[in-house]
Design an enzyme around this catalytic site. Structure first.
Site, PDB file in Angstrom:
ATOM      1  N   ASN A  82       0.833  -1.204   0.000  1.00 29.10           N
ATOM      2  CA  ASN A  82       0.000   0.000   0.000  1.00 29.10           C
ATOM      3  C   ASN A  82       0.867   1.252   0.000  1.00 29.10           C
ATOM      4  O   ASN A  82       2.091   1.166  -0.003  1.00 29.10           O
ATOM      5  CB  ASN A  82      -0.965  -0.026   1.191  1.00 29.10           C
ATOM      6  CG  ASN A  82      -0.218  -0.101   2.506  1.00 29.10           C
ATOM      7  OD1 ASN A  82       0.558   0.784   2.845  1.00 29.10           O
ATOM      8  ND2 ASN A  82      -0.424  -1.184   3.245  1.00 29.10           N
ATOM      9  N   LYS A 140     -11.671  -3.164  19.028  1.00 26.55           N
ATOM     10  CA  LYS A 140     -10.315  -3.637  19.349  1.00 26.55           C
ATOM     11  C   LYS A 140      -9.951  -3.336  20.796  1.00 26.55           C
ATOM     12  O   LYS A 140      -8.804  -3.560  21.195  1.00 26.55           O
ATOM     13  CB  LYS A 140      -9.296  -3.003  18.397  1.00 26.55           C
ATOM     14  CG  LYS A 140      -9.559  -3.332  16.920  1.00 26.55           C
ATOM     15  CD  LYS A 140      -8.357  -3.044  16.050  1.00 26.55           C
ATOM     16  CE  LYS A 140      -8.727  -3.047  14.583  1.00 26.55           C
ATOM     17  NZ  LYS A 140      -7.566  -3.088  13.697  1.00 26.55           N
ATOM     18  N   ASP A 193      -4.876  -9.594  13.026  1.00 22.81           N
ATOM     19  CA  ASP A 193      -4.901  -8.180  13.402  1.00 22.81           C
ATOM     20  C   ASP A 193      -3.931  -7.976  14.575  1.00 22.81           C
ATOM     21  O   ASP A 193      -4.192  -8.425  15.701  1.00 22.81           O
ATOM     22  CB  ASP A 193      -6.324  -7.762  13.796  1.00 22.81           C
ATOM     23  CG  ASP A 193      -6.435  -6.263  13.960  1.00 22.81           C
ATOM     24  OD1 ASP A 193      -5.563  -5.664  14.641  1.00 22.81           O
ATOM     25  OD2 ASP A 193      -7.379  -5.669  13.411  1.00 22.81           O
ATOM     26  N   ILE A 194      -2.813  -7.330  14.304  1.00 19.05           N
ATOM     27  CA  ILE A 194      -1.747  -7.193  15.302  1.00 19.05           C
ATOM     28  C   ILE A 194      -2.234  -6.385  16.506  1.00 19.05           C
ATOM     29  O   ILE A 194      -2.045  -6.772  17.664  1.00 19.05           O
ATOM     30  CB  ILE A 194      -0.504  -6.528  14.674  1.00 19.05           C
ATOM     31  CG1 ILE A 194      -0.028  -7.336  13.459  1.00 19.05           C
ATOM     32  CG2 ILE A 194       0.620  -6.377  15.688  1.00 19.05           C
ATOM     33  CD1 ILE A 194       1.002  -6.634  12.590  1.00 19.05           C
ATOM     34  N   LYS A 243     -13.784   1.045  15.691  1.00 15.74           N
ATOM     35  CA  LYS A 243     -12.501   0.339  15.882  1.00 15.74           C
ATOM     36  C   LYS A 243     -12.019   0.470  17.325  1.00 15.74           C
ATOM     37  O   LYS A 243     -11.453  -0.466  17.888  1.00 15.74           O
ATOM     38  CB  LYS A 243     -11.444   0.873  14.911  1.00 15.74           C
ATOM     39  CG  LYS A 243     -11.717   0.437  13.477  1.00 15.74           C
ATOM     40  CD  LYS A 243     -10.813   1.093  12.449  1.00 15.74           C
ATOM     41  CE  LYS A 243     -11.314   0.769  11.052  1.00 15.74           C
ATOM     42  NZ  LYS A 243     -10.538   1.343   9.977  1.00 15.74           N
ATOM     43  N   ASP A 275      -4.488  -6.183   5.154  1.00 11.05           N
ATOM     44  CA  ASP A 275      -5.520  -6.988   5.807  1.00 11.05           C
ATOM     45  C   ASP A 275      -5.520  -8.423   5.280  1.00 11.05           C
ATOM     46  O   ASP A 275      -5.980  -9.335   5.951  1.00 11.05           O
ATOM     47  CB  ASP A 275      -6.899  -6.360   5.580  1.00 11.05           C
ATOM     48  CG  ASP A 275      -7.035  -5.064   6.388  1.00 11.05           C
ATOM     49  OD1 ASP A 275      -6.485  -5.018   7.506  1.00 11.05           O
ATOM     50  OD2 ASP A 275      -7.664  -4.112   5.890  1.00 11.05           O
ATOM     51  N   LYS A 332       8.842 -17.548  -9.823  1.00 14.72           N
ATOM     52  CA  LYS A 332       8.195 -16.430 -10.522  1.00 14.72           C
ATOM     53  C   LYS A 332       7.064 -16.953 -11.396  1.00 14.72           C
ATOM     54  O   LYS A 332       7.267 -17.906 -12.181  1.00 14.72           O
ATOM     55  CB  LYS A 332       9.244 -15.712 -11.369  1.00 14.72           C
ATOM     56  CG  LYS A 332       8.742 -14.434 -11.956  1.00 14.72           C
ATOM     57  CD  LYS A 332       9.809 -13.752 -12.766  1.00 14.72           C
ATOM     58  CE  LYS A 332       9.171 -12.663 -13.597  1.00 14.72           C
ATOM     59  NZ  LYS A 332       9.931 -12.338 -14.769  1.00 14.72           N
ATOM     60  N   PHE A 351      -4.584   3.472  14.852  1.00  4.78           N
ATOM     61  CA  PHE A 351      -4.824   4.485  13.829  1.00  4.78           C
ATOM     62  C   PHE A 351      -5.979   4.015  12.955  1.00  4.78           C
ATOM     63  O   PHE A 351      -6.192   2.813  12.790  1.00  4.78           O
ATOM     64  CB  PHE A 351      -3.579   4.689  12.947  1.00  4.78           C
ATOM     65  CG  PHE A 351      -2.682   5.758  13.463  1.00  4.78           C
ATOM     66  CD1 PHE A 351      -1.851   5.503  14.543  1.00  4.78           C
ATOM     67  CD2 PHE A 351      -2.669   7.032  12.903  1.00  4.78           C
ATOM     68  CE1 PHE A 351      -1.025   6.490  15.045  1.00  4.78           C
ATOM     69  CE2 PHE A 351      -1.840   8.025  13.395  1.00  4.78           C
ATOM     70  CZ  PHE A 351      -1.019   7.760  14.472  1.00  4.78           C
TER      71      PHE A 351
HETATM   72  N1  CTP Z   1      -3.793  -3.077  12.259  1.00  2.79           N
HETATM   73  C1  CTP Z   1      -3.006  -4.075  12.758  1.00  2.79           C
HETATM   74  N2  CTP Z   1      -2.988  -5.299  12.145  1.00  2.79           N
HETATM   75  C2  CTP Z   1      -3.729  -5.545  11.049  1.00  2.79           C
HETATM   76  C3  CTP Z   1      -4.535  -4.513  10.539  1.00  2.79           C
HETATM   77  C4  CTP Z   1      -4.535  -3.288  11.164  1.00  2.79           C
HETATM   78  O1  CTP Z   1      -2.310  -3.861  13.753  1.00  2.79           O
HETATM   79  N3  CTP Z   1      -3.682  -6.724  10.487  1.00  2.79           N
HETATM   80  C5  CTP Z   1      -3.844  -1.790  12.960  1.00  2.79           C
HETATM   81  C6  CTP Z   1      -3.272  -0.643  12.191  1.00  2.79           C
HETATM   82  O2  CTP Z   1      -1.911  -0.463  12.457  1.00  2.79           O
HETATM   83  C7  CTP Z   1      -4.112   0.518  12.701  1.00  2.79           C
HETATM   84  C8  CTP Z   1      -5.468  -0.091  12.931  1.00  2.79           C
HETATM   85  O3  CTP Z   1      -5.197  -1.468  13.176  1.00  2.79           O
HETATM   86  O4  CTP Z   1      -3.674   0.984  13.952  1.00  2.79           O
HETATM   87  C9  CTP Z   1      -6.323   0.030  11.720  1.00  2.79           C
HETATM   88  O5  CTP Z   1      -7.499  -0.649  11.959  1.00  2.79           O
HETATM   89  P1  CTP Z   1      -8.259  -1.502  10.846  1.00  2.79           P
HETATM   90  O6  CTP Z   1      -9.635  -1.671  11.311  1.00  2.79           O
HETATM   91  O7  CTP Z   1      -7.591  -2.769  10.581  1.00  2.79           O
HETATM   92  O8  CTP Z   1      -8.148  -0.540   9.664  1.00  2.79           O
HETATM   93  P2  CTP Z   1      -8.247  -0.949   8.239  1.00  2.79           P
HETATM   94  O9  CTP Z   1      -7.260  -1.975   7.865  1.00  2.79           O
HETATM   95  O10 CTP Z   1      -8.195   0.321   7.472  1.00  2.79           O
HETATM   96  O11 CTP Z   1      -9.696  -1.624   8.261  1.00  2.79           O
HETATM   97  P3  CTP Z   1     -10.855  -1.433   7.268  1.00  2.79           P
HETATM   98  O12 CTP Z   1     -10.257  -1.768   5.977  1.00  2.79           O
HETATM   99  O13 CTP Z   1     -11.859  -2.392   7.747  1.00  2.79           O
HETATM  100  O14 CTP Z   1     -11.254  -0.011   7.429  1.00  2.79           O
END
Ligand code: CTP
Length: 401
Positions: free
Chosen positions: A210, A341, A306-307, A337, A279, A289, A323
Site C-alpha cells: 500500500n 479492538k 490483526d496485530i 474500531k 488486511d 516467478k 490508527f
Molecule cells: N492493524 C493491525 N494489524 C492488522 C490490521 C490493522 O495492527 N492486520 C492496525 C493498524 O496499524 C491501525 C489499525 O489497526 O492501527 C487500523 O485498523 P483496521 O480496522 O484494521 O483498519 P483498516 O485496515 O483500514 O480496516 P478497514 O479496511 O476495515 O477499514
C-alpha cells in the site's frame, strides 16, 4: 546559561586537531556546573599536553590503562561507574572504528566498554574519512547500539578541505549535554511502535502493498525518543533512516510484523500501531516467478492476523493506540474500531485527499478515547507527532492513576 549542576561528565579526548577545542569544551562544561574528569588516548597527547586539561579541570588527567598511581586514586572501573555521561570529543575515525569493534586497547576504549552509562561521541575528521563507507558503517552501527552521535558539522577543515567532518562547536556540545539531561515525560517507558506498509508476497519478485510511507510512524518514534522513551520501531519497508536511538526491527510481511511485535508487547508500556498492515495476504505465494500463461488470473487472499487487536487482548497489555485511515464517515468507523479492538485511544485521519494522510509530509487527526476526543489541526507530521505523543502521555498517565 545551561545548568549541569551535580552532573558528572567523563570527557574523552582522542587524537585529532579538534583536541584543542576540547579545552574550551571542558571550560564550558565546568562553567555550567558539571564535574568533569578527562581521559586522553595516547595519540591525543600528540596534539595537546595533558597539563592543559589538568589545569582547567583541577584534576589529574587519565591516560594509561596500567597506571598504578592513577588506579589508586580511582580505578578505571570506578571511573566508568562514576560518570553520568561519557562524552568523547573529538572522536576520531580510528576511535569510532575501535569503539564499534569492541576494542579495549587504551583506557578510554576500556572505559566505554566498562561503562553502563550512556556514551556520546562528537566525530571530528577529514571530510573524505567521514565519507568513507567504513566510517559510515561504524557510525550507523554505533547509533543502532544507542551511542549518541553529535555532529559532525560542515565547513572548512584544518587540512583545507571543505565538507562534513568538523567537530561541533563546544557551545553546541554543552547544549546537547544539557538537553540530554532534561528529564523526559516518558523516561523509563518502553514504547513499541509499528510503522510503514507491509508487503505480502505473490511470488519471489511480486507483492501486494500500500501507499504508506512510514513518515507518521517515524515522526512518532522521534517524538517519543525526545520525551525519553525507550523506543522499539517495528517497521515495514520504507525509504526513511531510523531515528537515532531507536531500536529498529525491519520486517516485510504482516506475519513478520506480528511475530516481532508479540515478542515485545507484554513487556512494553505503550503500543502504537501506526503501520498500514495489509488486511489480506496471498493464500499460497508461489515459490517461483509466475509466468503469464493465461489471459486472466486470480489470487486467493486470506485474512492476516490483526496485530493491534492481538496486543490489546493480551493479559498483560500495554496502553494501546490505534490508527484509522478512512475516506468517509471518519468518526463512526474510528469509534467502531476503538470499541471492537478495545483500545485506549485511536487517531483517525482522512485519507484520499492531497494534503494529508499517505505519502505526504502533513496530516491532521481526530483523536478519540473512551469518553473524550480532541482534534489535532493540519500541520507537518513532525508537529502532529509531538502533539499526539503529548496527548498519549496525558491519557497514559491518567490510566495508570
Ligand atoms: N492493524 C493491525 N494489524 C492488522 C490490521 C490493522 O495492527 N492486520 C492496525 C493498524 O496499524 C491501525 C489499525 O489497526 O492501527 C487500523 O485498523 P483496521 O480496522 O484494521 O483498519 P483498516 O485496515 O483500514 O480496516 P478497514 O479496511 O476495515 O477499514
Amino acid at each position: 546559561m545551561q545548568t549541569l549542576a551535580n552532573k558528572k561528565i567523563l570527557l574523552g579526548i582522542t587524537g585529532g586537531i579538534a583536541a584543542y577545542k576540547a579545552a574550551e569544551l571542558l571550560r564550558l562544561l565546568i562553567k555550567a556546573g558539571a564535574e568533569v574528569r578527562v581521559v586522553m588516548t595516547p595519540s591525543a597527547q600528540e596534539f595537546v599536553q595533558p597539563l592543559t586539561y589538568q589545569a582547567l579541570s583541577g584534576h589529574r588527567v587519565y591516560i594509561d590503562l596500567f597506571d598504578a598511581e592513577a588506579e589508586s586514586a580511582m580505578d578505571h572501573i570506578e571511573l566508568a561507574r562514576w560518570c553520568d555521561l561519557l562524552l568523547v570529543a573529538p572522536a576520531s575515525a580510528n576511535f569510532l572504528g575501535k569503539l564499534n569493534a569492541g576494542y579495549a586497547d587504551n583506557l578510554l576504549l576500556t572505559l566505554c566498554l566498562a561503562s553502563k552509562q550512556p556514551v556520546a561521541v562528537a566525530p571530528a575528521m577529514n571530510q573524505q574519512m567521514f565519507a568513507n563507507a567504513a566510517t559510515e558503517d561504524n557510525i550507523n552501527q554505533l547509533k543502532a547500539r544507542r551511542v549518541l552521535v553529535w555532529g559532525p558539522a560542515e565547513g572548512e577543515q584544518a587540512c583545507g578541505d571543505v565538507g562534513p567532518g568538523r567537530m561541533l562547536e563546544p557551545e553546541q556540545l554543552v547544549n546537547n549535554v544539557a538537553q540530554y539531561f532534561i528529564p523526559g515525560k516518558l523516561d523509563g517507558v518502553e514504547l513499541l511502535l509499528t510503522a510503514g506498509p507491509t508487503r505480502e508476497a505473490i511470488d519471489p519478485v511480486r507483492y501486494i502493498s500500500n501507499r504508506s510511507s512510514g513518515k507518521m510512524g517515524y515522526a512518532l518514534a522521534e517524538a517519543a525518543l525526545k520525551e525519553g522513551a525507550s523506543v522499539t520501531l517495528v517497521s515495514g519497508p520504507v525509504a526513511l533512516p531510523a531515528p537515532q536511538g531507536v531500536q529498529l526491527v525491519a520486517v516485510e510481511s504482516a506475519q513478520q510484523m506480528y511475530d516481532a511485535v508479540m515478542q515485545q508487547a507484554s513487556t512494553s508500556d505503550i503500543f502504537i500501531a501506526c503501520a498500514a498492515v495489509a488486511d489480506y495476504r496471498v493464500d499460497q505465494a508461489a515459490d517461483h516467478k509466475l509466468k503469464k500463461s493465461t489471459d486472466s488470473m486470480s489470487l486467493q487472499l486470506v485474512r492476516n492476523v490483526d496485530i493491534l487487536a492481538a496486543v490489546s487482548a493480551l493479559e498483560r497489555r500495554p496502553f494501546c493506540v490505534g490508527f484509522a485511515a478512512e475516506t468517509r464517515q471518519l468518526e463512526k468507523y474510528a469509534l467502531g474500531k476503538l470499541e471492537q479492538k478495545n483500545l485506549d485511544m485511536i487517531a483517525a485521519n482522512q485519507v484520499g485527499d492531497s494534503n494529508s494522510g499517505f505519502e505526504v509530509d502533513s496530516n491532521q487527526l481526530e483523536v478519540f478515547w473512551p469518553g473524550g476526543r480532541q482534534s489535532i489541526e493540519h500541520a507537518t507530521k513532525t508537529d502532529i507527532a509531538k502533539q499526539l505523543i503529548d496527548l498519549i502521555i496525558e491519557r497514559y498517565t491518567c490510566a495508570r492513576r
